[in-house]
Scaffold this motif. Structure first.
Motif, PDB file in Angstrom:
ATOM      1  N   ASN A  32      21.303  23.512  -9.739  1.00  0.00           N
ATOM      2  CA  ASN A  32      21.032  23.339 -10.701  1.00  0.00           C
ATOM      3  C   ASN A  32      22.563  22.513 -11.904  1.00  0.00           C
ATOM      4  O   ASN A  32      22.836  23.568 -13.139  1.00  0.00           O
ATOM      5  CB  ASN A  32      21.240  24.934 -11.178  1.00  0.00           C
ATOM      6  CG  ASN A  32      19.518  25.874 -10.179  1.00  0.00           C
ATOM      7  OD1 ASN A  32      18.474  24.873 -10.573  1.00  0.00           O
ATOM      8  ND2 ASN A  32      19.579  26.527  -9.830  1.00  0.00           N
ATOM      9  N   LYS A  33      22.542  21.676 -11.504  1.00  0.00           N
ATOM     10  CA  LYS A  33      24.058  20.886 -12.707  1.00  0.00           C
ATOM     11  C   LYS A  33      22.615  19.547 -12.580  1.00  0.00           C
ATOM     12  O   LYS A  33      21.647  19.221 -12.161  1.00  0.00           O
ATOM     13  CB  LYS A  33      24.786  19.911 -11.078  1.00  0.00           C
ATOM     14  CG  LYS A  33      25.559  21.888 -10.240  1.00  0.00           C
ATOM     15  CD  LYS A  33      26.507  22.309 -11.382  1.00  0.00           C
ATOM     16  CE  LYS A  33      26.940  23.185 -10.184  1.00  0.00           C
ATOM     17  NZ  LYS A  33      28.214  23.935 -11.176  1.00  0.00           N
ATOM     18  N   PRO A  34      22.755  19.752 -13.839  1.00  0.00           N
ATOM     19  CA  PRO A  34      22.637  17.813 -14.538  1.00  0.00           C
ATOM     20  C   PRO A  34      22.797  17.068 -13.927  1.00  0.00           C
ATOM     21  O   PRO A  34      24.286  16.628 -13.290  1.00  0.00           O
ATOM     22  CB  PRO A  34      22.699  18.141 -15.961  1.00  0.00           C
ATOM     23  CG  PRO A  34      24.192  18.428 -15.653  1.00  0.00           C
ATOM     24  CD  PRO A  34      24.483  19.817 -14.264  1.00  0.00           C
ATOM     25  N   PHE A  35      22.270  15.763 -13.268  1.00  0.00           N
ATOM     26  CA  PHE A  35      22.996  15.034 -13.142  1.00  0.00           C
ATOM     27  C   PHE A  35      22.502  13.813 -13.978  1.00  0.00           C
ATOM     28  O   PHE A  35      21.353  12.903 -14.540  1.00  0.00           O
ATOM     29  CB  PHE A  35      21.840  13.962 -11.770  1.00  0.00           C
ATOM     30  CG  PHE A  35      22.692  15.031 -10.489  1.00  0.00           C
ATOM     31  CD1 PHE A  35      23.133  14.439  -9.723  1.00  0.00           C
ATOM     32  CD2 PHE A  35      21.586  15.991 -10.491  1.00  0.00           C
ATOM     33  CE1 PHE A  35      23.016  15.269  -8.213  1.00  0.00           C
ATOM     34  CE2 PHE A  35      21.710  16.968  -8.905  1.00  0.00           C
ATOM     35  CZ  PHE A  35      22.624  16.227  -8.209  1.00  0.00           C
ATOM     36  N   ASP A  36      23.886  12.621 -14.461  1.00  0.00           N
ATOM     37  CA  ASP A  36      23.796  12.082 -15.536  1.00  0.00           C
ATOM     38  C   ASP A  36      23.065  10.469 -15.316  1.00  0.00           C
ATOM     39  O   ASP A  36      23.160   9.764 -15.337  1.00  0.00           O
ATOM     40  CB  ASP A  36      25.529  11.440 -15.708  1.00  0.00           C
ATOM     41  CG  ASP A  36      25.674  12.986 -15.981  1.00  0.00           C
ATOM     42  OD1 ASP A  36      25.411  13.314 -17.124  1.00  0.00           O
ATOM     43  OD2 ASP A  36      27.964  12.834 -16.547  1.00  0.00           O
ATOM     44  N   ALA A  37      23.505  10.064 -13.754  1.00  0.00           N
ATOM     45  CA  ALA A  37      23.445   9.022 -12.899  1.00  0.00           C
ATOM     46  C   ALA A  37      22.067   8.862 -11.880  1.00  0.00           C
ATOM     47  O   ALA A  37      22.904   9.043 -10.875  1.00  0.00           O
ATOM     48  CB  ALA A  37      23.673   7.784 -13.354  1.00  0.00           C
ATOM     49  N   ILE A  38      21.515   8.006 -11.226  1.00  0.00           N
ATOM     50  CA  ILE A  38      20.967   8.051 -10.535  1.00  0.00           C
ATOM     51  C   ILE A  38      21.322   6.581  -9.506  1.00  0.00           C
ATOM     52  O   ILE A  38      20.794   5.459 -10.727  1.00  0.00           O
ATOM     53  CB  ILE A  38      19.361   8.243  -9.474  1.00  0.00           C
ATOM     54  CG1 ILE A  38      19.176   9.989  -9.752  1.00  0.00           C
ATOM     55  CG2 ILE A  38      19.182   7.600  -8.132  1.00  0.00           C
ATOM     56  CD1 ILE A  38      18.293   9.960  -9.644  1.00  0.00           C
ATOM     57  N   ILE A  39      21.595   5.865  -9.210  1.00  0.00           N
ATOM     58  CA  ILE A  39      22.832   4.775  -8.669  1.00  0.00           C
ATOM     59  C   ILE A  39      22.443   4.462  -7.065  1.00  0.00           C
ATOM     60  O   ILE A  39      22.141   5.114  -6.234  1.00  0.00           O
ATOM     61  CB  ILE A  39      24.279   4.358  -9.018  1.00  0.00           C
ATOM     62  CG1 ILE A  39      24.474   5.218 -10.466  1.00  0.00           C
ATOM     63  CG2 ILE A  39      24.229   3.171  -8.464  1.00  0.00           C
ATOM     64  CD1 ILE A  39      25.856   5.236 -10.769  1.00  0.00           C
ATOM     65  N   THR A  40      21.609   3.251  -7.099  1.00  0.00           N
ATOM     66  CA  THR A  40      20.813   2.386  -5.769  1.00  0.00           C
ATOM     67  C   THR A  40      21.052   0.716  -5.553  1.00  0.00           C
ATOM     68  O   THR A  40      20.881   0.575  -6.655  1.00  0.00           O
ATOM     69  CB  THR A  40      19.428   2.870  -5.136  1.00  0.00           C
ATOM     70  OG1 THR A  40      18.615   2.458  -4.293  1.00  0.00           O
ATOM     71  CG2 THR A  40      18.718   2.788  -6.678  1.00  0.00           C
TER      72      THR A  40
END
Length: 92
Positions: A32-40
């Motif tokens: 239940n934490k927001p994620f600022d980015a997904i980096i791949t």
């Protein structure tokens, strides 16, 4: 017993990895934490993995956990091991 060298820059499809990515996304969603980015990495396999994780994050309690920035980078590609590609450790 044979040991496979998992380092590869060959872009393969996911098999077992889809289920593993889905489980990882579910676990992250439960935080239940927001994620600022997904980096791949820019490989198809890595993008598919990240996409599955993002999908699970967006299903989370708040529905927006995975709605951050999406970034792909060639800097995250796996190493090219040349002639060792796909060999077992004992074959190297």
């Amino acid at each position: 017993m044979s040991l496979y060298i998992p380092i590869s820059n060959v872009d393969t499809v996911l098999n077992l990895g889809r289920a593993q990515a889905r489980r990882a996304g579910m676990r992250l969603s439960k935080m239940n934490k927001p994620f600022d980015a997904i980096i791949t990495s820019d490989s198809a396999r890595a993008k598919e993995t990240a996409s599955i994780i993002k999908e699970e994050l967006c299903k989370g309690k708040h529905g927006q956990n995975g709605a951050g920035v999406w970034m792909e980078s060639t800097l995250l590609r796996e190493r090219d091991v040349g002639s060792y590609e796909g060999l077992l450790l004992r074959e190297v």
